[in-house]
Design an enzyme around this catalytic site. Structure first.
Site, PDB file in Angstrom:
ATOM      1  N   SER A  59      11.402  -4.293  -1.886  1.00 54.66           N
ATOM      2  CA  SER A  59      10.624  -5.416  -2.412  1.00 54.66           C
ATOM      3  C   SER A  59      10.031  -5.164  -3.788  1.00 54.66           C
ATOM      4  O   SER A  59       9.640  -6.103  -4.479  1.00 54.66           O
ATOM      5  CB  SER A  59       9.495  -5.782  -1.449  1.00 54.66           C
ATOM      6  OG  SER A  59       8.533  -4.745  -1.374  1.00 54.66           O
ATOM      7  N   LYS A 135       2.516  -3.905  -3.250  1.00 53.27           N
ATOM      8  CA  LYS A 135       2.893  -5.114  -3.989  1.00 53.27           C
ATOM      9  C   LYS A 135       2.138  -5.119  -5.319  1.00 53.27           C
ATOM     10  O   LYS A 135       1.304  -4.261  -5.589  1.00 53.27           O
ATOM     11  CB  LYS A 135       2.530  -6.378  -3.193  1.00 53.27           C
ATOM     12  CG  LYS A 135       3.123  -6.477  -1.802  1.00 53.27           C
ATOM     13  CD  LYS A 135       4.625  -6.689  -1.804  1.00 53.27           C
ATOM     14  CE  LYS A 135       5.155  -6.790  -0.374  1.00 53.27           C
ATOM     15  NZ  LYS A 135       6.639  -6.863  -0.337  1.00 53.27           N
TER      16      LYS A 135
END
Length: 279
Positions: A59, A135
């Site tokens: 990701s 993230k």
């Protein structure tokens, strides 16, 4: 008369003693102490200062590598910085997934070795579970975030972001998923992965913003493998998009130039007055 000279003082007679050589401490006796000390220091450092985490997914490509069958990046996470500064847009952070993020994850296998994996995670070995995420911060509390502009850019407070780190994985759509607008609630952050088409993040249904209190720390560098050693860049995507117009940036310089001549004039007059009084 005969000169009588005083006799020299007698030296103190010391009894002869035999010093016994000090026994050297055995290395094997010191080894357990060294190991325990090293483990305690490692535990304290990783609990309060910094910790190593494994990147488990794709990701955050290409900023951070993580994929099945490859050597996943190990990153060093700074756990101190956010005690003194606020979390800013553009920072890559590790955080504990809130319930909305972890409810879809499978439970940890009950194979009797969970305690060993948990201990190992304290010393930079693979994490004991998948409850921690990495993230990038896109928007902070009070900001309105949405997607997308006609040229495929995320928008914060009505301004398109400048995101040089965004990656579109081969085999996936090169168009960002539309969402929002969403106003980030107080005490929360809007998180997104750099690999936009292959990242389950704040955009996913039911997940949403992440509480600031869940942030563990800021990713500072890739420490393993050696071929990937590098510091992590944290460009603020809002720095250009939300900055003041160029003419406003020149205001401080203009004020400085405007005030330079009066200041010089006052300085000269004051200097002349002082010299005349001293004569």
């Amino acid at each position: 008369m005969t000169d009588v000279q005083p006799s020299p003082p007698a030296e103190d007679e010391k009894p002869e003693t035999t010093e016994r050589p000090k026994k050297k401490t055995s290395f094997w006796r010191e080894l357990p102490i060294l190991i325990v000390t090293a483990l305690v220091l490692a535990f304290l450092i990783q609990t309060f200062i910094a910790r190593v985490y494994v990147i488990p997914s794709q990701s955050m490509e290409t900023t951070l590598h993580g994929c099945p069958g490859c050597t996943n990046d190990r990153v060093l996470v700074d756990k101190v910085i956010h005690r003194f500064t606020d979390i800013e847009p553009g920072e890559v952070v590790v955080f504990r997934g809130p319930e909305s993020w972890t409810s879809n994850h499978l439970a940890d296998p009950d194979d009797g070795w969970g305690w060993l994996r948990e201990v190992g995670s304290l010393f930079g070995m693979p994490a004991a579970n998948e409850r921690d995420f990495v993230k990038r911060v896109i928007a902070v509390a009070g900001q309105k975030v949405e997607c997308c502009t006609p040229d495929n850019r995320v928008i914060v407070d009505g301004k398109p972001l400048n995101e040089p780190y965004v990656h579109y994985q081969e085999g996936f759509d090169d168009k960002q998923i539309a969402f929002g607008p969403v106003v980030v609630p107080p005490g929360h952050l809007w998180m997104m992965g750099d690999n936009r088409p292959n990242s389950r993040d704040s955009r996913a249904a039911g997940q949403g913003p992440v509480p600031v209190d869940n942030v563990i720390g800021k990713v500072r560098a890739i420490v393993l493998p050696p071929s990937r050693w590098q510091a992590i860049d944290h460009p603020n995507p809002q720095a250009v998009a939300l900055s003041a117009p160029a003419w406003q940036s020149a205001i401080p310089l203009g004020l400085g130039l405007a005030g330079a001549w009066p200041a010089l004039w006052v300085t000269r007059r004051t200097s002349r007055a002082l010299r005349s009084r001293m004569v």
